[in-house]
Design a protein around this motif. Structure first.
Motif, mmCIF file in Angstrom:
data_model
loop_
_atom_site.group_PDB
_atom_site.id
_atom_site.type_symbol
_atom_site.label_atom_id
_atom_site.label_comp_id
_atom_site.label_asym_id
_atom_site.label_seq_id
_atom_site.Cartn_x
_atom_site.Cartn_y
_atom_site.Cartn_z
ATOM 1 N N GLU A 1 -5.557 -2.392 7.542
ATOM 2 C CA GLU A 1 -6.433 -1.980 6.442
ATOM 3 C C GLU A 1 -5.991 -2.653 5.140
ATOM 4 O OE1 GLU A 1 -8.113 2.476 7.274
ATOM 5 O OE2 GLU A 1 -5.980 2.315 6.765
ATOM 6 N N ARG B 1 0.811 -1.222 0.000
ATOM 7 C CA ARG B 1 0.000 0.000 0.000
ATOM 8 C C ARG B 1 0.841 1.267 0.000
ATOM 9 N NH1 ARG B 1 -5.666 0.592 2.856
ATOM 10 N NH2 ARG B 1 -6.862 -0.619 1.353
ATOM 11 N N ASN C 1 -3.369 1.514 10.717
ATOM 12 C CA ASN C 1 -4.767 1.332 11.115
ATOM 13 C C ASN C 1 -5.170 -0.122 10.929
ATOM 14 O OD1 ASN C 1 -4.924 4.098 11.519
ATOM 15 N ND2 ASN C 1 -5.806 4.489 9.504
ATOM 16 N N ASP C 2 -6.144 -0.573 11.714
ATOM 17 C CA ASP C 2 -6.637 -1.928 11.537
ATOM 18 C C ASP C 2 -7.762 -1.956 10.502
ATOM 19 O OD1 ASP C 2 -8.997 -1.109 12.789
ATOM 20 O OD2 ASP C 2 -8.491 -2.022 14.717
ATOM 21 N N GLN C 3 -8.356 -3.125 10.316
ATOM 22 C CA GLN C 3 -9.405 -3.300 9.309
ATOM 23 C C GLN C 3 -10.561 -2.315 9.446
ATOM 24 O OE1 GLN C 3 -10.374 -7.473 9.831
ATOM 25 N NE2 GLN C 3 -9.995 -7.882 7.665
ATOM 26 N N THR C 4 -10.846 -1.921 10.686
ATOM 27 C CA THR C 4 -11.987 -1.032 10.928
ATOM 28 C C THR C 4 -11.639 0.437 10.730
ATOM 29 O OG1 THR C 4 -11.535 -0.715 13.302
ATOM 30 C CG2 THR C 4 -12.789 -2.680 12.665
ATOM 31 N N GLY C 5 -10.360 0.713 10.480
ATOM 32 C CA GLY C 5 -9.927 2.097 10.339
ATOM 33 C C GLY C 5 -9.402 2.698 11.617
ATOM 34 N N LYS C 6 -9.442 1.950 12.718
ATOM 35 C CA LYS C 6 -8.939 2.439 14.007
ATOM 36 C C LYS C 6 -7.420 2.452 14.008
ATOM 37 C CE LYS C 6 -8.806 1.210 18.918
ATOM 38 N NZ LYS C 6 -9.239 0.224 19.955
ATOM 39 N N GLU C 7 -6.856 3.546 14.488
ATOM 40 C CA GLU C 7 -5.404 3.632 14.563
ATOM 41 C C GLU C 7 -4.877 2.688 15.645
ATOM 42 O OE1 GLU C 7 -2.651 7.349 14.193
ATOM 43 O OE2 GLU C 7 -3.000 7.030 16.350
ATOM 44 N N ASP D 1 -4.544 1.924 -2.755
ATOM 45 C CA ASP D 1 -5.876 1.322 -2.779
ATOM 46 C C ASP D 1 -5.833 -0.201 -2.862
ATOM 47 O OD1 ASP D 1 -4.855 1.137 -5.340
ATOM 48 O OD2 ASP D 1 -6.777 1.507 -6.327
ATOM 49 N N GLU E 1 -5.724 -4.191 -2.140
ATOM 50 C CA GLU E 1 -6.379 -5.069 -1.179
ATOM 51 C C GLU E 1 -5.829 -6.477 -1.321
ATOM 52 O OE1 GLU E 1 -10.559 -4.871 -1.825
ATOM 53 O OE2 GLU E 1 -10.756 -2.853 -0.966
#
Length: 359
Positions: free
Chosen positions: A355, A181, A328-334, A186, A188
């Motif tokens: 992510e 990334r 960040n993790d999968q949820t967008g949380k740092e 972008d 995945e």
């Protein structure tokens, strides 16, 4: 010298071997070579993980000659490993290498029953007075191949064939996509779990599914060359696991993460021979030479090789770490702030995805 035994013949003959051990005199025993046992989760012909460990075993034979005698038992399921490890100890092996994560608890259990035997367990974290642990920083290689993948992809979709969701494997998935990334923001990565370290059929099927879903780069944390063969046949770039697998897809094998066990195996055998063996717990990587990259495919553009080498050399000189924030993790949380590097403890217990991972 060495002996090779199938599980069936090994288990059948172990009682006789243990009995014979007691017939010699003390003088004869002292003159005997050090018996070194290896327990493998796959076949030595897997051209991957087990093959890499067996290269290390052969290096021990070459280094010490008649001073050692090695035995290996291949294709030992983790669920049945305790019995095999115990039989190796009963057969007179004074140094035993157990080379799969799932062998950890069985190794610790058997070690308590054989305090005069030295045990070395690969990729685990538990130690004991006669048990050492050793692991390689495979994630460093994942950062290199992720960088290459980021440059090569046209679809931005990567396929990852994984064995079991343990921290070592999760860590590798994350390191790969984090590096990719940085080149293709972008991008995945889709993960298929085959719940096996070595299952060529499942691995090949997983590769086919991922390619059919649009993944134009395939990588793996499983041990057979089946994904490489499948990707090569479909004209898709791929990366070898644990050993150089370029012969299976000469046109599309970009490089491989190499596990280099020989120096460690030689050093630990020497320590038993000279009486200096002590319990250790090491996690070594590119800097120590336990992780290397195989030659880059000549078809790779020069700028891609240059980018890969920048990462590899940065790991060597300490200026690059695969897990330096922001992350960040999968949820967008740092999870990791900018400029902060994850500790070894955090990496070794990693149970979350970054992510870009679909698993």
């Amino acid at each position: 010298m060495f002996k090779t035994l199938s599980r069936r013949h090994f288990l059948a003959g172990s009682t006789a071997a243990a009995g014979a051990l007691g017939l010699g005199s003390r003088a004869a025993f002292a003159a005997d070579p050090l018996k070194v046992g290896f327990v493998y989760v796959g076949p030595i012909g897997d051209f991957g993980w087990t093959h890499g460990h067996d290269v290390g075993r052969k290096a021990v034979e070459k280094e010490f000659g008649d001073k050692v005698e090695t035995t290996y038992v291949e294709s030992v399921p983790e669920a049945d490993s305790e019995r095999v490890i115990r039989q190796l100890a009963a057969a007179g092996n004074k140094l035993i290498f157990t080379t799969s994560f799932g062998y950890m608890n069985p190794t610790i259990k058997v070690a308590k029953q054989f305090p005069d035997v030295k045990f070395e367990h690969a990729t685990g974290f538990k130690t004991a007075p006669n048990v050492s642990a050793y692991n390689a920083r495979f994630y460093e290689g994942r950062a290199v191949i992720g960088t290459i993948a980021g440059h090569l992809t046209e679809t931005g979709k990567f396929g990852y064939i994984a064995s079991f969701p343990i921290p070592e494997v999760v860590m590798g998935i994350n390191a790969f996509i984090l590096a990719a990334r940085k080149v293709r923001p972008d991008a995945e990565i889709s993960v298929v779990w085959v719940n096996s370290w070595f299952d060529p059929g499942k691995e090949a099927d997983a590769a086919k599914v991922l390619i059919d879903q649009g993944c134009d780069v395939i990588t793996q944390h499983t041990d057979s060359a089946a994904p490489i063969q499948t990707a090569g046949a479909r004209g898709v770039w791929c990366f070898g696991q644990a050993s150089d697998m370029s012969s299976f897809a000469p046109e599309h094998h970009a490089t491989a993460i190499l596990d280099v066990w020989a120096p460690y195996y030689i050093a630990r055998t020497a320590a038993v021979l000279d009486g200096t063996w002590q319990t250790t717990n090491v996690w070594q990587g590119m800097k120590e030479g336990m992780v290397e990259m195989s030659p880059y495919n000549e078809r790779l553009p020069a700028e891609v090789v240059e980018a890969a080498e920048k990462v590899r050399k940065g790991i060597l000189d300490g200026s690059h770490h695969a897990f330096t924030g922001p992350i960040n993790d999968q949820t967008g949380k740092e999870r990791v702030p900018a400029g902060v590097t994850m500790t070894d403890e955090a990496l070794l217990t990693m149970d979350w995805y970054v992510e870009g991972v679909t698993a």
